[in-house]
Design a protein around this motif. Structure first.
Motif, PDB file in Angstrom:
ATOM      1  N   PRO A   1      40.275  40.134  36.225  1.00  0.00           N
ATOM      2  CA  PRO A   1      40.750  39.935  37.547  1.00  0.00           C
ATOM      3  C   PRO A   1      42.249  39.552  37.394  1.00  0.00           C
ATOM      4  O   PRO A   1      42.941  38.919  36.662  1.00  0.00           O
ATOM      5  CB  PRO A   1      40.078  38.557  38.389  1.00  0.00           C
ATOM      6  CG  PRO A   1      38.909  38.578  37.324  1.00  0.00           C
ATOM      7  CD  PRO A   1      39.223  39.174  35.979  1.00  0.00           C
TER       8      PRO A   1
ATOM      9  N   SER B   1      40.426  37.291  43.482  1.00  0.00           N
ATOM     10  CA  SER B   1      40.651  38.775  43.249  1.00  0.00           C
ATOM     11  C   SER B   1      40.351  39.543  44.142  1.00  0.00           C
ATOM     12  O   SER B   1      41.024  40.603  44.599  1.00  0.00           O
ATOM     13  CB  SER B   1      40.216  39.068  42.022  1.00  0.00           C
ATOM     14  OG  SER B   1      38.809  38.570  41.713  1.00  0.00           O
ATOM     15  N   ARG B   2      39.057  39.350  44.673  1.00  0.00           N
ATOM     16  CA  ARG B   2      38.461  40.120  46.107  1.00  0.00           C
ATOM     17  C   ARG B   2      39.267  39.843  47.199  1.00  0.00           C
ATOM     18  O   ARG B   2      39.367  41.123  47.949  1.00  0.00           O
ATOM     19  CB  ARG B   2      37.187  39.534  46.183  1.00  0.00           C
ATOM     20  CG  ARG B   2      35.986  39.959  44.815  1.00  0.00           C
ATOM     21  CD  ARG B   2      34.652  40.174  45.294  1.00  0.00           C
ATOM     22  NE  ARG B   2      34.063  40.395  44.129  1.00  0.00           N
ATOM     23  CZ  ARG B   2      32.778  40.973  44.161  1.00  0.00           C
ATOM     24  NH1 ARG B   2      32.258  41.154  45.432  1.00  0.00           N
ATOM     25  NH2 ARG B   2      32.048  41.093  43.209  1.00  0.00           N
TER      26      ARG B   2
ATOM     27  N   ILE C   1      42.234  42.387  46.732  1.00  0.00           N
ATOM     28  CA  ILE C   1      41.631  43.898  46.954  1.00  0.00           C
ATOM     29  C   ILE C   1      41.513  44.133  48.348  1.00  0.00           C
ATOM     30  O   ILE C   1      41.977  45.112  48.937  1.00  0.00           O
ATOM     31  CB  ILE C   1      40.247  44.123  46.103  1.00  0.00           C
ATOM     32  CG1 ILE C   1      40.775  44.034  44.705  1.00  0.00           C
ATOM     33  CG2 ILE C   1      39.884  45.284  46.560  1.00  0.00           C
ATOM     34  CD1 ILE C   1      39.365  43.880  43.850  1.00  0.00           C
TER      35      ILE C   1
ATOM     36  N   LEU D   1      38.911  48.567  42.447  1.00  0.00           N
ATOM     37  CA  LEU D   1      37.789  48.326  42.245  1.00  0.00           C
ATOM     38  C   LEU D   1      37.729  48.020  40.859  1.00  0.00           C
ATOM     39  O   LEU D   1      36.595  47.257  40.514  1.00  0.00           O
ATOM     40  CB  LEU D   1      36.828  49.093  42.987  1.00  0.00           C
ATOM     41  CG  LEU D   1      36.512  48.794  44.416  1.00  0.00           C
ATOM     42  CD1 LEU D   1      35.474  49.429  44.885  1.00  0.00           C
ATOM     43  CD2 LEU D   1      36.308  47.394  44.684  1.00  0.00           C
TER      44      LEU D   1
ATOM     45  N   VAL E   1      36.969  44.357  39.696  1.00  0.00           N
ATOM     46  CA  VAL E   1      35.693  43.868  40.203  1.00  0.00           C
ATOM     47  C   VAL E   1      34.547  44.488  39.277  1.00  0.00           C
ATOM     48  O   VAL E   1      33.476  43.765  38.874  1.00  0.00           O
ATOM     49  CB  VAL E   1      35.574  43.850  41.566  1.00  0.00           C
ATOM     50  CG1 VAL E   1      34.147  43.154  42.106  1.00  0.00           C
ATOM     51  CG2 VAL E   1      36.688  42.899  42.368  1.00  0.00           C
TER      52      VAL E   1
END
Length: 274
Positions: free
Chosen positions: A110, A126-127, A130, A193, A196
């Motif tokens: 990440p 990290s998400r 994104i 992505l 992830v």
């Protein structure tokens, strides 16, 4: 938001050229691999890796449009010709990915660490990054299409190619731009992505299937429909995986899609006449 990037890319290509890009998932995979090597292996800045993914995949799209699809569209009016060519490009990229990158899963660490609490839910930083980046890219694309001269030219071609040509729009030039942009969006989604979900040479086909599901839900060739289809599929997956165990989620999604298309084959935002 990443599904929106993927759906917008395939919608852009279809709206401008009438081509269903079966290699869209493979372009996503290529974008993920480029970021893996630039950021994960060579240690360069993550945002440089994302830009490299976009440029690399855009160049691949431009080559496909210039040397493959443009010629086929010029010499034939049969829709299955471009569909077979698109399927061939997907198999080509699959084979090249397998030969160049092997069968192993590739992923990167990440970019940012930490967890945010949002209304009682815990969201990895990290998400969240994104989500923000993908949302910014989607907004930038919509502004580009709506307010810039090239964007207006792309919209004109999508609405009526012959009339746009009569008004002085260079169809070949902007078709290449549209294909490159659509491909770049797939590459960007892969670049985001890969932090992830790891990518591998065989991951392209499932992504392409999801892209087609999204545009069938929203309406082929409709930008707003692509975004809507992305959110419908994304939330259907999230809720399905939470409440339903195993692979039953996608079985129900596909059954629901079939029933939906029986009653509205043009999608939510599409028109019956095209």
């Amino acid at each position: 938001m990443n599904y929106a990037l993927i759906a917008l890319g395939i919608t852009l290509i279809f709206a401008i050229m009438g081509v269903l890009n079966f290699a869209h998932g493979q372009m996503y995979v290529l974008g993920g691999f480029v970021t893996y090597y630039v950021y994960g292996v060579f240690g360069l800045n993550y945002f440089i890796a994302v830009a490299a993914s976009a440029v690399t995949v855009a160049c691949v799209g431009l080559v496909f449009e210039r040397f493959l699809f443009r010629r086929v569209l010029r010499i034939t009016t049969r829709e299955e010709s471009t569909m077979l060519l698109a399927a061939g490009t997907a198999l080509l990229l699959d084979s090249l990915s397998l030969a160049l990158f092997g069968e192993k899963q590739r992923g990167v660490a990440p970019v940012v660490a930490g967890v945010y609490e949002v209304f009682g839910a815990f969201v990895p930083a990290s998400r969240a990054l994104i989500f923000v980046l993908a949302g910014g890219l989607v907004s930038a694309l919509l502004l580009f299409i709506q307010y810039t001269r090239p964007g207006r030219a792309l919209r004109a071609i999508a609405q009526d190619k012959e009339t746009a040509a009569l008004q002085g729009v260079d169809i070949d030039r902007y078709s290449g731009l549209g294909f490159a942009l659509g491909a770049a969006l797939a590459g960007l989604a892969g670049a985001l992505l890969v932090t992830v979900f790891a990518v591998n040479a065989g991951a392209g086909t499932p992504i392409s299937i999801k892209a087609f599901i999204m545009i069938m839900i929203g309406g082929a060739g409709v930008v707003s429909g692509a975004i809507l289809g992305a959110f419908v599929l994304g939330f259907s997956e999230a809720l399905g995986y939470f409440f339903i165990p195993g692979s039953t989620t996608y079985l129900m999604i596909l059954v629901g899609l079939i029933v939906f298309l029986i009653f509205r084959p043009q999608g939510i935002m599409g028109k019956p006449w095209g």
